[in-house]
Motif scaffolding. Structure first.
Motif, mmCIF file in Angstrom:
data_model
loop_
_atom_site.group_PDB
_atom_site.id
_atom_site.type_symbol
_atom_site.label_atom_id
_atom_site.label_comp_id
_atom_site.label_asym_id
_atom_site.label_seq_id
_atom_site.Cartn_x
_atom_site.Cartn_y
_atom_site.Cartn_z
ATOM 1 N N GLU A 47 -26.087 -88.492 -49.679
ATOM 2 C CA GLU A 47 -27.410 -89.047 -49.421
ATOM 3 C C GLU A 47 -28.435 -87.911 -49.569
ATOM 4 O OE1 GLU A 47 -27.432 -91.599 -45.729
ATOM 5 O OE2 GLU A 47 -25.564 -90.502 -45.425
ATOM 6 N N MET A 48 -29.701 -88.269 -49.760
ATOM 7 C CA MET A 48 -30.698 -87.207 -49.873
ATOM 8 C C MET A 48 -30.934 -86.592 -48.492
ATOM 9 S SD MET A 48 -34.262 -89.279 -50.508
ATOM 10 C CE MET A 48 -35.083 -90.209 -49.212
ATOM 11 N N VAL A 49 -31.043 -85.267 -48.470
ATOM 12 C CA VAL A 49 -31.170 -84.503 -47.236
ATOM 13 C C VAL A 49 -32.594 -83.976 -47.108
ATOM 14 C CG1 VAL A 49 -30.373 -82.455 -45.993
ATOM 15 C CG2 VAL A 49 -28.733 -83.866 -47.263
ATOM 16 N N ASN A 50 -33.187 -84.191 -45.957
ATOM 17 C CA ASN A 50 -34.527 -83.684 -45.671
ATOM 18 C C ASN A 50 -34.435 -82.177 -45.453
ATOM 19 O OD1 ASN A 50 -36.899 -82.841 -44.407
ATOM 20 N ND2 ASN A 50 -37.176 -84.754 -43.302
ATOM 21 N N ALA A 51 -34.960 -81.397 -46.378
ATOM 22 C CA ALA A 51 -34.830 -79.943 -46.303
ATOM 23 C C ALA A 51 -35.505 -79.385 -45.046
ATOM 24 C CB ALA A 51 -35.431 -79.305 -47.553
ATOM 25 N N ARG A 52 -36.665 -79.910 -44.704
ATOM 26 C CA ARG A 52 -37.376 -79.404 -43.523
ATOM 27 C C ARG A 52 -36.591 -79.694 -42.245
ATOM 28 N NH1 ARG A 52 -43.763 -79.920 -43.825
ATOM 29 N NH2 ARG A 52 -43.045 -79.424 -45.931
ATOM 30 N N GLY A 53 -35.993 -80.890 -42.199
ATOM 31 C CA GLY A 53 -35.172 -81.238 -41.049
ATOM 32 C C GLY A 53 -33.942 -80.355 -40.946
ATOM 33 N N PHE A 54 -33.357 -80.009 -42.085
ATOM 34 C CA PHE A 54 -32.199 -79.122 -42.106
ATOM 35 C C PHE A 54 -32.568 -77.773 -41.512
ATOM 36 C CE2 PHE A 54 -28.128 -77.992 -44.288
ATOM 37 C CZ PHE A 54 -28.161 -76.623 -44.058
ATOM 38 N N VAL A 55 -33.714 -77.233 -41.915
ATOM 39 C CA VAL A 55 -34.152 -75.927 -41.417
ATOM 40 C C VAL A 55 -34.377 -75.974 -39.916
ATOM 41 C CG1 VAL A 55 -36.026 -74.236 -41.480
ATOM 42 C CG2 VAL A 55 -35.129 -75.180 -43.618
ATOM 43 N N TRP A 56 -34.991 -77.053 -39.441
ATOM 44 C CA TRP A 56 -35.251 -77.186 -37.993
ATOM 45 C C TRP A 56 -33.943 -77.189 -37.224
ATOM 46 C CZ3 TRP A 56 -34.004 -80.161 -33.853
ATOM 47 C CH2 TRP A 56 -34.808 -80.065 -32.721
ATOM 48 N N LEU A 57 -32.978 -77.975 -37.684
ATOM 49 C CA LEU A 57 -31.682 -78.037 -37.005
ATOM 50 C C LEU A 57 -31.018 -76.660 -37.001
ATOM 51 C CD1 LEU A 57 -30.268 -81.394 -38.444
ATOM 52 C CD2 LEU A 57 -30.949 -80.962 -36.080
ATOM 53 N N ASP A 58 -31.127 -75.957 -38.106
ATOM 54 C CA ASP A 58 -30.511 -74.645 -38.227
ATOM 55 C C ASP A 58 -31.146 -73.645 -37.265
ATOM 56 O OD1 ASP A 58 -28.460 -73.260 -39.696
ATOM 57 O OD2 ASP A 58 -30.046 -72.077 -40.628
ATOM 58 N N GLU A 59 -32.466 -73.684 -37.175
ATOM 59 C CA GLU A 59 -33.188 -72.750 -36.308
ATOM 60 C C GLU A 59 -32.904 -73.020 -34.839
ATOM 61 O OE1 GLU A 59 -37.189 -73.280 -37.572
ATOM 62 O OE2 GLU A 59 -37.035 -71.834 -39.224
ATOM 63 N N ILE A 82 -31.651 -82.868 -52.177
ATOM 64 C CA ILE A 82 -32.579 -82.484 -51.108
ATOM 65 C C ILE A 82 -34.007 -82.848 -51.495
ATOM 66 C CG2 ILE A 82 -31.119 -80.642 -50.219
ATOM 67 C CD1 ILE A 82 -32.804 -78.610 -51.712
ATOM 68 N N TRP A 83 -34.871 -82.984 -50.468
ATOM 69 C CA TRP A 83 -36.268 -83.306 -50.748
ATOM 70 C C TRP A 83 -37.189 -82.607 -49.767
ATOM 71 C CZ3 TRP A 83 -39.476 -85.810 -47.181
ATOM 72 C CH2 TRP A 83 -38.834 -86.445 -46.106
ATOM 73 N N ASP A 84 -38.342 -82.248 -50.244
ATOM 74 C CA ASP A 84 -39.469 -81.715 -49.475
ATOM 75 C C ASP A 84 -40.505 -81.312 -50.511
ATOM 76 O OD1 ASP A 84 -40.322 -80.997 -46.637
ATOM 77 O OD2 ASP A 84 -40.803 -79.129 -47.684
ATOM 78 N N ASN A 85 -41.668 -80.828 -50.062
ATOM 79 C CA ASN A 85 -42.693 -80.422 -51.026
ATOM 80 C C ASN A 85 -43.017 -78.937 -50.950
ATOM 81 O OD1 ASN A 85 -44.166 -80.195 -48.679
ATOM 82 N ND2 ASN A 85 -45.628 -81.827 -49.150
ATOM 83 N N ASP A 86 -42.262 -78.198 -50.133
ATOM 84 C CA ASP A 86 -42.524 -76.770 -49.973
ATOM 85 C C ASP A 86 -41.463 -75.957 -50.710
ATOM 86 O OD1 ASP A 86 -43.850 -74.435 -48.704
ATOM 87 O OD2 ASP A 86 -41.879 -74.227 -47.760
ATOM 88 N N PRO A 87 -41.853 -75.178 -51.705
ATOM 89 C CA PRO A 87 -40.881 -74.422 -52.500
ATOM 90 C C PRO A 87 -39.998 -73.501 -51.671
ATOM 91 C CG PRO A 87 -43.014 -74.444 -53.602
ATOM 92 C CD PRO A 87 -43.229 -75.034 -52.245
ATOM 93 N N GLU A 88 -40.581 -72.794 -50.681
ATOM 94 C CA GLU A 88 -39.796 -71.843 -49.893
ATOM 95 C C GLU A 88 -38.764 -72.549 -49.027
ATOM 96 O OE1 GLU A 88 -42.217 -69.135 -47.735
ATOM 97 O OE2 GLU A 88 -43.255 -68.377 -49.521
ATOM 98 N N THR A 89 -39.154 -73.666 -48.430
ATOM 99 C CA THR A 89 -38.212 -74.436 -47.614
ATOM 100 C C THR A 89 -37.067 -74.950 -48.466
ATOM 101 O OG1 THR A 89 -39.979 -75.128 -46.108
ATOM 102 C CG2 THR A 89 -37.956 -76.450 -46.104
ATOM 103 N N MET A 90 -37.399 -75.477 -49.632
ATOM 104 C CA MET A 90 -36.371 -76.003 -50.528
ATOM 105 C C MET A 90 -35.428 -74.888 -50.981
ATOM 106 S SD MET A 90 -36.708 -79.341 -51.085
ATOM 107 C CE MET A 90 -36.444 -79.909 -52.778
ATOM 108 N N ALA A 91 -36.000 -73.707 -51.279
ATOM 109 C CA ALA A 91 -35.175 -72.585 -51.723
ATOM 110 C C ALA A 91 -34.239 -72.115 -50.616
ATOM 111 C CB ALA A 91 -36.060 -71.439 -52.192
#
Length: 343
Positions: A47-59, A82-91
């Motif tokens: 399924e598509m993963v929310n990149a920003r949500g992934f980062v939040w969970l990780d932090e 994955i999806w989001d609109n921020d290049p750094e978050t996606m990277a």
């Protein structure tokens, strides 16, 4: 027809060139295991993963998203979208997927038309109106994920009045993506009308080296064959039609090899597939949550069958294993329509 060659995404060889689409709420590890059991899918996807949500969970040292259930252990090749609109978050997320999870492909969702993703998060198909931002996202992900290939999935445009898939395709390739998948509708179309395969095919002339994968309305092995015969695509992606027919990939693969298309499983066999699917979901999420999650899958398995409406009406209310099995026993058809006619 001549059997199409394997699809190449970077150094990855996809054979047969038939991909399972990433679908939110559906293509989890249980579903992928069912598909893999039948065979025929050259590349499966999460399924598509929310990149920003992934980062939040990780932090916050929380468990990683449910949508990554099974990814670390299951067979390859496997793509994570994955999806989001921020290049750094996606990277940042892409690098984790490539290095820690060792996924085969990192795919970027530029096609989701759902309002929560587009208008609220300015992601998914919303970004088709911002090719420069798309370029930045892709190029940073490519660097972060190397040598794991990065791919992109788009729609024809945001609306029928703003179709820009040819321009976007060139941006995707220039940014370093290894393949492009195109759904043959615009975001405004959602899933209404028919996918425009002529438009998909036209995109090929705007690409120099990367493969083009077509997506939309492929609900039979015959349609998969026709897509390769009639349109300039290197691969195809099957989406909604496989949710109730996970054996569709095996049928399509046989057809592409010029072999007889295997028949659908009997109703009893389809029922057994659904029950196995249910067990996999419950094993992961527990009886209560797993039963609720299985409602939508069960409706897919019943689609198009005699008595499907009554089955859907009852299975949509189940909340325990006892209720689920009782509804299946009473309402899920075990005789297909052809057998009813013959009897």
């Amino acid at each position: 027809m001549k059997t199409p060659p394997p699809l190449r995404i970077g150094d990855l060889v996809i054979d047969p060139p038939i991909l399972q689409a990433p679908m939110a709420g559906f293509t989890n590890a249980a579903f992928r295991e069912i598909v893999r059991g039948f065979g025929g899918a050259g590349l499966l996807a999460t399924e598509m993963v929310n990149a920003r949500g992934f980062v939040w969970l990780d932090e916050h040292e929380a468990e990683h998203p449910d949508r990554l259930w099974g990814v670390a252990e299951e067979a390859r090749p496997l793509a994570v979208q994955i999806w989001d609109n921020d290049p750094e978050t996606m990277a940042k997320v892409g690098r984790r997927l490539a290095e820690e999870y060792r996924v085969s492909v990192v795919d970027i969702n530029f096609g989701c038309p759902v309002r929560q993703v587009t208008e609220k998060a300015h992601s998914g198909s919303y970004l088709l109106r911002e090719p420069k931002r798309m370029h930045a996202i892709i190029s940073q992900l490519v660097k972060a994920c190397a040598p794991t290939p990065v791919t992109a999935k788009i729609r024809l445009g945001c609306s029928p009045e703003s179709v820009n898939c040819n321009e976007v395709a060139q941006v995707v390739e220039e940014a370093g993506a290894a393949a492009l998948t195109v759904h043959g509708r615009t975001a405004k179309d959602m899933f209404r009308g028919n996918a425009d395969w002529d438009r998909i095919s036209e995109i090929k002339s705007h690409l120099r080296n990367i493969p083009l994968i077509g997506n939309g309305d492929l609900d039979s092995a015959e349609k998969v064959v026709a897509a390769f015969e009639n349109y300039d695509v290197d691969g195809v992606m099957i989406a909604r039609a496989c949710l109730g027919k996970p054996w569709l990939f095996a049928q399509a693969a046989a057809a592409l090899r010029g072999e007889p298309i295997p028949p659908d499983p009997t109703m009893q066999q389809q029922r057994d597939v659904m029950l196995n699917h249910y067990k996999l979901v419950v094993d992961r999420f527990g009886e209560e949550k797993g039963t609720v999650l299985m409602r939508k899958y069960a409706c897919c398995y019943a689609q198009g069958k005699h008595g499907a409406r009554f089955f859907r009406m009852h299975v949509a209310k189940v909340s325990s294993a006892e209720e689920f099995y009782a509804v299946v026993d009473e309402y899920f058809p075990v005789i297909d329509n052809r057998e009813r006619v013959m009897s």
